[in-house]
Scaffold this motif. Structure first.
Motif, mmCIF file in Angstrom:
data_model
loop_
_atom_site.group_PDB
_atom_site.id
_atom_site.type_symbol
_atom_site.label_atom_id
_atom_site.label_comp_id
_atom_site.label_asym_id
_atom_site.label_seq_id
_atom_site.Cartn_x
_atom_site.Cartn_y
_atom_site.Cartn_z
ATOM 1 N N ALA A 48 0.839 -1.207 0.000
ATOM 2 C CA ALA A 48 0.000 0.000 0.000
ATOM 3 C C ALA A 48 0.871 1.253 0.000
ATOM 4 C CB ALA A 48 -0.931 0.004 1.201
ATOM 5 N N ARG A 49 1.953 1.219 0.732
ATOM 6 C CA ARG A 49 2.892 2.353 0.742
ATOM 7 C C ARG A 49 3.505 2.551 -0.633
ATOM 8 N NH1 ARG A 49 8.571 2.462 3.724
ATOM 9 N NH2 ARG A 49 8.995 1.361 1.815
ATOM 10 N N GLU A 50 3.870 1.450 -1.274
ATOM 11 C CA GLU A 50 4.410 1.526 -2.640
ATOM 12 C C GLU A 50 3.397 2.160 -3.586
ATOM 13 O OE1 GLU A 50 7.444 -0.154 -4.381
ATOM 14 O OE2 GLU A 50 8.040 0.669 -2.444
ATOM 15 N N THR A 62 1.088 -0.555 -10.399
ATOM 16 C CA THR A 62 0.465 -1.729 -11.023
ATOM 17 C C THR A 62 1.052 -3.019 -10.458
ATOM 18 O OG1 THR A 62 0.104 -0.456 -13.034
ATOM 19 C CG2 THR A 62 -0.023 -2.849 -13.226
ATOM 20 N N ARG A 63 2.382 -3.074 -10.314
ATOM 21 C CA ARG A 63 3.032 -4.270 -9.751
ATOM 22 C C ARG A 63 2.579 -4.513 -8.320
ATOM 23 N NH1 ARG A 63 8.228 -4.328 -8.724
ATOM 24 N NH2 ARG A 63 8.505 -2.098 -8.791
ATOM 25 N N ALA A 64 2.552 -3.455 -7.513
ATOM 26 C CA ALA A 64 2.153 -3.585 -6.110
ATOM 27 C C ALA A 64 0.694 -4.018 -5.996
ATOM 28 C CB ALA A 64 2.380 -2.269 -5.372
ATOM 29 N N LYS A 65 -0.170 -3.434 -6.805
ATOM 30 C CA LYS A 65 -1.593 -3.786 -6.777
ATOM 31 C C LYS A 65 -1.800 -5.235 -7.222
ATOM 32 C CE LYS A 65 -5.726 -2.313 -6.001
ATOM 33 N NZ LYS A 65 -6.116 -2.032 -4.630
ATOM 34 N N ASN A 106 6.535 -10.175 -9.152
ATOM 35 C CA ASN A 106 6.142 -8.778 -9.302
ATOM 36 C C ASN A 106 7.277 -7.811 -8.951
ATOM 37 O OD1 ASN A 106 3.103 -8.491 -10.002
ATOM 38 N ND2 ASN A 106 3.264 -10.245 -8.628
ATOM 39 N N GLY A 107 8.477 -8.342 -8.822
ATOM 40 C CA GLY A 107 9.653 -7.496 -8.648
ATOM 41 C C GLY A 107 10.035 -7.164 -7.220
ATOM 42 N N TYR A 108 9.498 -7.838 -6.238
ATOM 43 C CA TYR A 108 9.826 -7.581 -4.836
ATOM 44 C C TYR A 108 10.623 -8.750 -4.272
ATOM 45 C CZ TYR A 108 6.336 -3.953 -5.283
ATOM 46 O OH TYR A 108 5.648 -2.857 -5.684
#
Length: 112
Positions: A48-50, A62-65, A106-108
């Motif tokens: 959510a912070r991202e 988009t990635r975070a969602k 998703n890149g994390y």
């Protein structure tokens, strides 16, 4: 001691062991639930912070969602499985692995 007295003591001990095993199983289920819930809370907060920092429409948003949605979909199944599988912490560890895969896709990488 008579056989009847020994039998009564054995039955009392068996009941106590059964009760303690039941309490242990409940505690393990609670621990697995807490493990999943607390990690999900931390992950959701971070994602959510991202999203807030990046703004809607950005690639990071988009990635975070997407990661949040995918992890959220599997959350209910895993929380239900905690109560039905004999090894509740195995469910929690499996959830962690599945979540790590989703985050990496998703890149994390912070959940390693």
């Amino acid at each position: 001691m008579a056989v009847d007295q020994w039998q009564d003591r054995i039955e009392a001990l068996e009941e106590k062991v059964t009760r303690l095993q039941s309490q242990l199983d409940l505690r393990i289920k609670e621990l697995a639930y807490l493990y999943i819930h607390s990690n999900w809370t931390l992950i959701r907060w971070y994602l959510a912070r991202e999203q807030d920092q990046s703004g809607q429409g950005s690639e990071t948003y988009t990635r975070a969602k997407n990661a949040e949605t995918l992890i959220g979909r599997q959350l209910t199944r895993n929380l239900r499985d905690v109560h039905f599988e004999p090894q509740a912490m195995d469910v929690a560890y499996r959830w962690r692995i599945e979540t790590t895969v989703i985050l990496k896709e998703n890149g994390y990488t912070f959940f390693d």
